[in-house]
Structures are given as C-alpha cells and as structure tokens.
Design a protein around this motif. Sequence first.
Motif, PDB file in Angstrom:
ATOM      1  N   GLY A 128     -31.302   9.519  14.311  1.00 18.15           N
ATOM      2  CA  GLY A 128     -31.836  10.541  13.424  1.00 18.15           C
ATOM      3  C   GLY A 128     -30.763  11.359  12.731  1.00 18.15           C
ATOM      4  O   GLY A 128     -31.064  12.360  12.076  1.00 18.15           O
ATOM      5  N   ALA A 129     -29.507  10.962  12.858  1.00 20.58           N
ATOM      6  CA  ALA A 129     -28.410  11.660  12.185  1.00 20.58           C
ATOM      7  C   ALA A 129     -28.504  11.470  10.676  1.00 20.58           C
ATOM      8  O   ALA A 129     -29.125  10.509  10.191  1.00 20.58           O
ATOM      9  CB  ALA A 129     -27.070  11.144  12.694  1.00 20.58           C
ATOM     10  N   THR A 130     -27.902  12.375   9.923  1.00 28.90           N
ATOM     11  CA  THR A 130     -27.942  12.302   8.461  1.00 28.90           C
ATOM     12  C   THR A 130     -26.555  12.133   7.838  1.00 28.90           C
ATOM     13  O   THR A 130     -26.418  12.137   6.619  1.00 28.90           O
ATOM     14  CB  THR A 130     -28.598  13.563   7.862  1.00 28.90           C
ATOM     15  N   GLU A 131     -25.533  12.028   8.673  1.00 32.09           N
ATOM     16  CA  GLU A 131     -24.196  11.724   8.181  1.00 32.09           C
ATOM     17  C   GLU A 131     -23.472  10.890   9.220  1.00 32.09           C
ATOM     18  O   GLU A 131     -23.839  10.880  10.400  1.00 32.09           O
ATOM     19  CB  GLU A 131     -23.423  12.990   7.816  1.00 32.09           C
ATOM     20  N   ILE A 132     -22.450  10.172   8.761  1.00 31.58           N
ATOM     21  CA  ILE A 132     -21.755   9.242   9.643  1.00 31.58           C
ATOM     22  C   ILE A 132     -20.287   9.185   9.224  1.00 31.58           C
ATOM     23  O   ILE A 132     -19.944   9.481   8.079  1.00 31.58           O
ATOM     24  CB  ILE A 132     -22.436   7.851   9.587  1.00 31.58           C
ATOM     25  N   HIS A 133     -19.420   8.805  10.166  1.00 30.40           N
ATOM     26  CA  HIS A 133     -17.969   8.920   9.979  1.00 30.40           C
ATOM     27  C   HIS A 133     -17.299   7.587  10.313  1.00 30.40           C
ATOM     28  O   HIS A 133     -17.588   6.972  11.344  1.00 30.40           O
ATOM     29  CB  HIS A 133     -17.463  10.013  10.923  1.00 30.40           C
ATOM     30  N   LEU A 134     -16.396   7.160   9.459  1.00 33.00           N
ATOM     31  CA  LEU A 134     -15.613   5.950   9.729  1.00 33.00           C
ATOM     32  C   LEU A 134     -14.303   5.997   8.957  1.00 33.00           C
ATOM     33  O   LEU A 134     -14.135   6.820   8.050  1.00 33.00           O
ATOM     34  CB  LEU A 134     -16.392   4.681   9.366  1.00 33.00           C
ATOM     35  N   GLN A 161     -31.613  15.904  18.518  1.00 38.40           N
ATOM     36  CA  GLN A 161     -32.859  16.615  18.836  1.00 38.40           C
ATOM     37  C   GLN A 161     -32.593  18.060  19.240  1.00 38.40           C
ATOM     38  O   GLN A 161     -33.347  18.974  18.883  1.00 38.40           O
ATOM     39  CB  GLN A 161     -33.608  15.867  19.942  1.00 38.40           C
ATOM     40  N   LEU A 162     -31.511  18.297  19.977  1.00 35.01           N
ATOM     41  CA  LEU A 162     -31.173  19.650  20.407  1.00 35.01           C
ATOM     42  C   LEU A 162     -30.766  20.531  19.232  1.00 35.01           C
ATOM     43  O   LEU A 162     -31.133  21.704  19.165  1.00 35.01           O
ATOM     44  CB  LEU A 162     -30.037  19.611  21.424  1.00 35.01           C
ATOM     45  N   THR A 163     -30.000  19.960  18.307  1.00 36.46           N
ATOM     46  CA  THR A 163     -29.357  20.772  17.265  1.00 36.46           C
ATOM     47  C   THR A 163     -30.100  20.788  15.941  1.00 36.46           C
ATOM     48  O   THR A 163     -29.638  21.434  14.998  1.00 36.46           O
ATOM     49  CB  THR A 163     -27.936  20.242  17.008  1.00 36.46           C
ATOM     50  N   GLN A 164     -31.209  20.115  15.843  1.00 38.91           N
ATOM     51  CA  GLN A 164     -31.947  19.953  14.591  1.00 38.91           C
ATOM     52  C   GLN A 164     -32.029  21.251  13.788  1.00 38.91           C
ATOM     53  O   GLN A 164     -32.539  22.257  14.269  1.00 38.91           O
ATOM     54  CB  GLN A 164     -33.364  19.468  14.872  1.00 38.91           C
ATOM     55  N   GLY A 165     -31.498  21.205  12.573  1.00 41.49           N
ATOM     56  CA  GLY A 165     -31.594  22.344  11.687  1.00 41.49           C
ATOM     57  C   GLY A 165     -30.557  23.425  11.918  1.00 41.49           C
ATOM     58  O   GLY A 165     -30.440  24.357  11.119  1.00 41.49           O
ATOM     59  N   ARG A 166     -29.783  23.330  12.985  1.00 44.18           N
ATOM     60  CA  ARG A 166     -28.800  24.369  13.296  1.00 44.18           C
ATOM     61  C   ARG A 166     -27.369  23.854  13.197  1.00 44.18           C
ATOM     62  O   ARG A 166     -26.437  24.620  12.951  1.00 44.18           O
ATOM     63  CB  ARG A 166     -29.039  24.917  14.698  1.00 44.18           C
ATOM     64  N   LEU A 167     -27.179  22.578  13.377  1.00 41.11           N
ATOM     65  CA  LEU A 167     -25.849  21.963  13.359  1.00 41.11           C
ATOM     66  C   LEU A 167     -26.058  20.467  13.174  1.00 41.11           C
ATOM     67  O   LEU A 167     -26.986  19.898  13.730  1.00 41.11           O
ATOM     68  CB  LEU A 167     -25.127  22.276  14.673  1.00 41.11           C
ATOM     69  N   SER A 168     -25.197  19.826  12.404  1.00 41.14           N
ATOM     70  CA  SER A 168     -25.314  18.392  12.152  1.00 41.14           C
ATOM     71  C   SER A 168     -24.502  17.599  13.169  1.00 41.14           C
ATOM     72  O   SER A 168     -23.354  17.940  13.453  1.00 41.14           O
ATOM     73  CB  SER A 168     -24.824  18.063  10.740  1.00 41.14           C
ATOM     74  N   ILE A 169     -25.107  16.569  13.712  1.00 40.64           N
ATOM     75  CA  ILE A 169     -24.401  15.627  14.581  1.00 40.64           C
ATOM     76  C   ILE A 169     -23.968  14.448  13.722  1.00 40.64           C
ATOM     77  O   ILE A 169     -24.799  13.786  13.087  1.00 40.64           O
ATOM     78  CB  ILE A 169     -25.297  15.150  15.734  1.00 40.64           C
ATOM     79  N   MET A 170     -22.663  14.185  13.685  1.00 40.73           N
ATOM     80  CA  MET A 170     -22.106  13.109  12.873  1.00 40.73           C
ATOM     81  C   MET A 170     -21.523  12.020  13.770  1.00 40.73           C
ATOM     82  O   MET A 170     -20.435  12.187  14.334  1.00 40.73           O
ATOM     83  CB  MET A 170     -21.027  13.657  11.936  1.00 40.73           C
ATOM     84  N   PRO A 171     -22.220  10.900  13.942  1.00 38.75           N
ATOM     85  CA  PRO A 171     -21.684   9.816  14.753  1.00 38.75           C
ATOM     86  C   PRO A 171     -20.407   9.249  14.155  1.00 38.75           C
ATOM     87  O   PRO A 171     -20.281   9.083  12.938  1.00 38.75           O
ATOM     88  CB  PRO A 171     -22.803   8.760  14.729  1.00 38.75           C
ATOM     89  N   GLY A 172     -19.455   8.954  15.029  1.00 36.02           N
ATOM     90  CA  GLY A 172     -18.212   8.335  14.607  1.00 36.02           C
ATOM     91  C   GLY A 172     -17.574   7.594  15.759  1.00 36.02           C
ATOM     92  O   GLY A 172     -17.890   7.862  16.912  1.00 36.02           O
ATOM     93  N   ALA A 173     -16.701   6.652  15.467  1.00 37.29           N
ATOM     94  CA  ALA A 173     -15.966   5.766  16.398  1.00 37.29           C
ATOM     95  C   ALA A 173     -16.622   4.393  16.400  1.00 37.29           C
ATOM     96  O   ALA A 173     -17.761   4.231  16.840  1.00 37.29           O
ATOM     97  CB  ALA A 173     -15.888   6.309  17.811  1.00 37.29           C
ATOM     98  N   GLY A 174     -15.907   3.444  15.863  1.00 34.48           N
ATOM     99  CA  GLY A 174     -16.401   2.070  15.835  1.00 34.48           C
ATOM    100  C   GLY A 174     -17.521   1.830  14.850  1.00 34.48           C
ATOM    101  O   GLY A 174     -18.227   0.824  14.930  1.00 34.48           O
ATOM    102  N   VAL A 175     -17.699   2.735  13.893  1.00 26.53           N
ATOM    103  CA  VAL A 175     -18.773   2.580  12.902  1.00 26.53           C
ATOM    104  C   VAL A 175     -18.351   1.536  11.870  1.00 26.53           C
ATOM    105  O   VAL A 175     -17.212   1.535  11.387  1.00 26.53           O
ATOM    106  CB  VAL A 175     -19.083   3.920  12.218  1.00 26.53           C
ATOM    107  N   SER A 176     -19.275   0.669  11.515  1.00 24.09           N
ATOM    108  CA  SER A 176     -19.007  -0.397  10.562  1.00 24.09           C
ATOM    109  C   SER A 176     -20.273  -0.674   9.744  1.00 24.09           C
ATOM    110  O   SER A 176     -21.355  -0.169  10.070  1.00 24.09           O
ATOM    111  CB  SER A 176     -18.597  -1.676  11.306  1.00 24.09           C
ATOM    112  N   PRO A 177     -20.155  -1.489   8.688  1.00 24.97           N
ATOM    113  CA  PRO A 177     -21.357  -1.854   7.936  1.00 24.97           C
ATOM    114  C   PRO A 177     -22.408  -2.549   8.802  1.00 24.97           C
ATOM    115  O   PRO A 177     -23.600  -2.495   8.485  1.00 24.97           O
ATOM    116  CB  PRO A 177     -20.818  -2.797   6.857  1.00 24.97           C
TER     117      PRO A 177
END
Length: 244
Positions: free
Chosen positions: A194-200, A167-183
């Motif tokens: 509301g993130a648009t990319e993810i890391h695993l 919410q803070l960074t919308q349109g200015r920087l992408s927040i990419m969740p990562g750590a323990g991500v799985s199907p």
Amino acid sequence: MSVLIEVCIDSLESLPIAQTAGAGRIELCSSLATGGLTASAGYMKQAARVATIPVYAIIRPREGDFLYSSHDVDIMLEDIHTAKHAGLNGVVIGALAADGKIDEAAVKAMIHAASGMGITFHRAIDHCAAPFDALEFLMSHGVERVLTSGLAKRADEGISTLKEMVQLTQGRLSIMPGAGVSPDNAKRIITETGATEIHLSGKTTRSSFMTYRNEKATMGNGESDFDITVTNPDIIQQTVLALK
C-alpha cells in the motif's frame, strides 16, 4: 494510484539520467557501494543547479553502523546547513543509540537544523530495536517519510512488515520501500504494502573514457578504477512502466 520513484545516485552524471528516465525525486549520495555517504558541498551545489526535481541529500558521515559520536553529530549538523545553503529540497537522516533505539537527542537536533526542508529518515530504522516506537517518534516530530526494507535484507522480503508500517502511519508519514527494488518486484511491493513511493538505485557501470590505464594500481576495494558507477536509464524506465 500514482507512485513516486526516488532514485539514489552518487555522481552528478547520474542526475539528469535519472530525472529524464522518470525519477520523481533524487537521493544525493556519494559512495553507494558503502550504502551512501554525504555528498560534498560542491556536489550539492551543482545538483541543485542541474535538478528539475526535488533533491534530498543523505547525511551520513561514515560507513558502518548508525551509532554516532558527538563529533559525528556535529559534522552531520554542519552538513545539513551545507545542504540547506546549497539550495537542496531536503535531507535524509538517522541515528541510533547503543541499545538500538532511536537516538532522540541527535535526531531532534538534525530535525531542528533542517527546519524548512523536507526530511526522510533512512534505513537506520531497519537496525532499530523498536522500529514502531521510532515511527511514532518520527511522526510526532514532522518527518515526511521513512526509507525502509521492512527490517529485511530486501524490500520484497519485508513486505509484511512494510504493510504494517503503512497501516500504522497512514496519512501521517510515508513509508518508502527500498533495498533490492527492481522492475521485476516494484509492482508487487507497492500493491501488497500500500506504499505510494519506492526507492532504488538502478545502477550499472560504464567503462572509463581514459585511454591510458595502469590496471596494477587500484584505489579502495581493489576492483578496477575504470568501471564507473552510473544510473541505468532502462532500469528506471522499466520500473516506471511496471508501476503504471
């Protein structure tokens, strides 16, 4: 909404596996077991040759914390130049001061060295004493994205903070969740933050192709030298399907 999946790898063997399975970007590392360290020059060059998707090299000269000496920073600047000359698309950087705030001088120097490349700030943000101040600094200096677990051990445990960051960074920087991500949790993380990319990593191990084995002699942490870490295409494909 289309979600980009970034896969971190620590061998050239894993690169075509990850991109064929549906990765949209690669984080190039060595030693995933220690959280990812800088790849060698040869590894970077070969990755640039093999890849059909963007490749970002992590710039992390050692394991442990993100408080770097002037010598460490000099190494990191050289490694950024190496990544640029290898033909990689971007770098993954981060540095903190002893008080846990972002090391602005070191990060500015790395951003300058990476001019013309994409820039991700890595999970040093999760060890930062003032993460939202750090986000403001990174946005003001043109950083593309931040890889973060939302200050938690795992991204699915940091969803509320990740949502605040998005919410803070919308349109200015992408927040990419990562750590323990799985199907199993990727869809929930994306939907609730509301993130648009993810890391695993989606990693597994394969058995060595060696026919002769001396199991008594081991390198490093004492585990078998005949278990080779590699990307599991099924995990990546299942994550792609879960996010559709």
